[in-house]
Motif scaffolding. Sequence first.
Motif, PDB file in Angstrom:
ATOM      1  N   GLN A 190      -4.830   1.843  -4.931  1.00  0.00           N
ATOM      2  CA  GLN A 190      -3.603   1.141  -4.553  1.00  0.00           C
ATOM      3  C   GLN A 190      -3.940  -0.134  -3.785  1.00  0.00           C
ATOM      4  OE1 GLN A 190      -0.153   1.942  -5.038  1.00  0.00           O
ATOM      5  NE2 GLN A 190       0.118  -0.114  -4.197  1.00  0.00           N
ATOM      6  N   THR A 237      -0.416 -12.400  -3.999  1.00  0.00           N
ATOM      7  CA  THR A 237       1.012 -12.454  -3.651  1.00  0.00           C
ATOM      8  C   THR A 237       1.584 -11.036  -3.584  1.00  0.00           C
ATOM      9  OG1 THR A 237       1.811 -12.509  -5.921  1.00  0.00           O
ATOM     10  CG2 THR A 237       1.175 -14.614  -4.937  1.00  0.00           C
ATOM     11  N   PRO A 238       2.690 -10.844  -2.860  1.00  0.00           N
ATOM     12  CA  PRO A 238       3.303  -9.509  -2.786  1.00  0.00           C
ATOM     13  C   PRO A 238       3.650  -8.938  -4.154  1.00  0.00           C
ATOM     14  CG  PRO A 238       4.183 -10.915  -1.065  1.00  0.00           C
ATOM     15  CD  PRO A 238       3.335 -11.797  -1.942  1.00  0.00           C
ATOM     16  N   GLU A 239       3.935  -9.804  -5.106  1.00  0.00           N
ATOM     17  CA  GLU A 239       4.276  -9.336  -6.464  1.00  0.00           C
ATOM     18  C   GLU A 239       3.092  -8.687  -7.165  1.00  0.00           C
ATOM     19  OE1 GLU A 239       7.129 -11.792  -4.814  1.00  0.00           O
ATOM     20  OE2 GLU A 239       5.065 -12.428  -5.252  1.00  0.00           O
ATOM     21  N   GLN A 261      -3.542  -9.280   2.821  1.00  0.00           N
ATOM     22  CA  GLN A 261      -2.623 -10.284   3.348  1.00  0.00           C
ATOM     23  C   GLN A 261      -2.180 -11.245   2.244  1.00  0.00           C
ATOM     24  OE1 GLN A 261      -1.447 -10.647   6.625  1.00  0.00           O
ATOM     25  NE2 GLN A 261      -2.319  -8.592   6.827  1.00  0.00           N
ATOM     26  N   PRO A 262      -0.916 -11.637   2.230  1.00  0.00           N
ATOM     27  CA  PRO A 262      -0.489 -12.654   1.267  1.00  0.00           C
ATOM     28  C   PRO A 262      -1.344 -13.909   1.390  1.00  0.00           C
ATOM     29  CG  PRO A 262       1.402 -11.659   2.332  1.00  0.00           C
ATOM     30  CD  PRO A 262       0.194 -11.153   3.056  1.00  0.00           C
ATOM     31  N   LEU A 322      -4.504  -2.653   2.156  1.00  0.00           N
ATOM     32  CA  LEU A 322      -3.581  -3.724   2.510  1.00  0.00           C
ATOM     33  C   LEU A 322      -4.279  -5.075   2.409  1.00  0.00           C
ATOM     34  CD1 LEU A 322      -0.732  -4.330   3.592  1.00  0.00           C
ATOM     35  CD2 LEU A 322      -1.709  -4.202   5.895  1.00  0.00           C
ATOM     36  N   THR A 350       1.265  -6.402  -5.779  1.00  0.00           N
ATOM     37  CA  THR A 350       1.132  -5.026  -5.304  1.00  0.00           C
ATOM     38  C   THR A 350       1.187  -4.087  -6.501  1.00  0.00           C
ATOM     39  OG1 THR A 350       2.100  -5.477  -3.140  1.00  0.00           O
ATOM     40  CG2 THR A 350       2.275  -3.217  -3.967  1.00  0.00           C
ATOM     41  N   THR A 372      -1.824  -3.114  -1.807  1.00  0.00           N
ATOM     42  CA  THR A 372      -0.530  -3.542  -1.283  1.00  0.00           C
ATOM     43  C   THR A 372      -0.697  -4.905  -0.636  1.00  0.00           C
ATOM     44  OG1 THR A 372       0.142  -1.253  -0.886  1.00  0.00           O
ATOM     45  CG2 THR A 372       1.372  -2.984   0.263  1.00  0.00           C
ATOM     46  N   VAL A 373       0.016  -5.888  -1.163  1.00  0.00           N
ATOM     47  CA  VAL A 373      -0.063  -7.244  -0.625  1.00  0.00           C
ATOM     48  C   VAL A 373       1.145  -7.456   0.277  1.00  0.00           C
ATOM     49  CG1 VAL A 373      -0.299  -9.688  -1.140  1.00  0.00           C
ATOM     50  CG2 VAL A 373      -1.223  -7.980  -2.734  1.00  0.00           C
ATOM     51  N   SER A 374       0.896  -7.484   1.559  1.00  0.00           N
ATOM     52  CA  SER A 374       1.986  -7.566   2.526  1.00  0.00           C
ATOM     53  C   SER A 374       1.447  -8.009   3.871  1.00  0.00           C
ATOM     54  CB  SER A 374       2.663  -6.198   2.666  1.00  0.00           C
ATOM     55  OG  SER A 374       3.655  -6.225   3.679  1.00  0.00           O
ATOM     56  N   SER A 375       2.324  -8.666   4.632  1.00  0.00           N
ATOM     57  CA  SER A 375       1.949  -9.045   5.998  1.00  0.00           C
ATOM     58  C   SER A 375       2.419  -7.984   6.982  1.00  0.00           C
ATOM     59  CB  SER A 375       2.535 -10.407   6.336  1.00  0.00           C
ATOM     60  OG  SER A 375       3.934 -10.405   6.152  1.00  0.00           O
TER      61      SER A 375
END
Length: 124
Positions: A119, A87-89, A13-14, A11, A91, A121-124
Amino acid sequence: QVQLVESGGGLVQPGGPLKLSCAAPGFTFENYAIGWFRQAPGKEREVIGCITSSADYTSITDSKKGRFTISRDNAKNTAYLQGNSMTPEETAVYYCAAGHGCYSMPRSADFGSWGQGTQVTVSS
C-alpha cells in the motif's frame, strides 16, 4: 510458482519520491521480466511499466514517462520502482509481477505470477 514480495510502501508526501522493491527469493529471477502495476480503490488495475530479464529494455506507459523508472539487480534478485512528484491520486496498492517478456505496451496478461502488493498512501 514464482513468489514475489513487494516492500517500501507506506506514507508518501505529496510531491515526494517513491521507491519500492520487489524481491524474488528462491527462483531464477534473472529468467523473468518484471512488471509494475497499481490499483487505486474503486478503480481498475493499471500498468506502470516493465523491464526485461536482462534489463536491456524498459517500457513505461506514456502517461508516466519522465516520472517513473524501473530497474533491477539480478545479483540481489530484486527489482525496483522509483517515482517522483507523487500526487494523492496515486494512492494505490502497488504490485510487481513476473512474466516472460516486457513489450512496448505491457499488459497484465503478460505476467503470470504476482506479489501481494504494498500500500502506498500519498498524503500530508
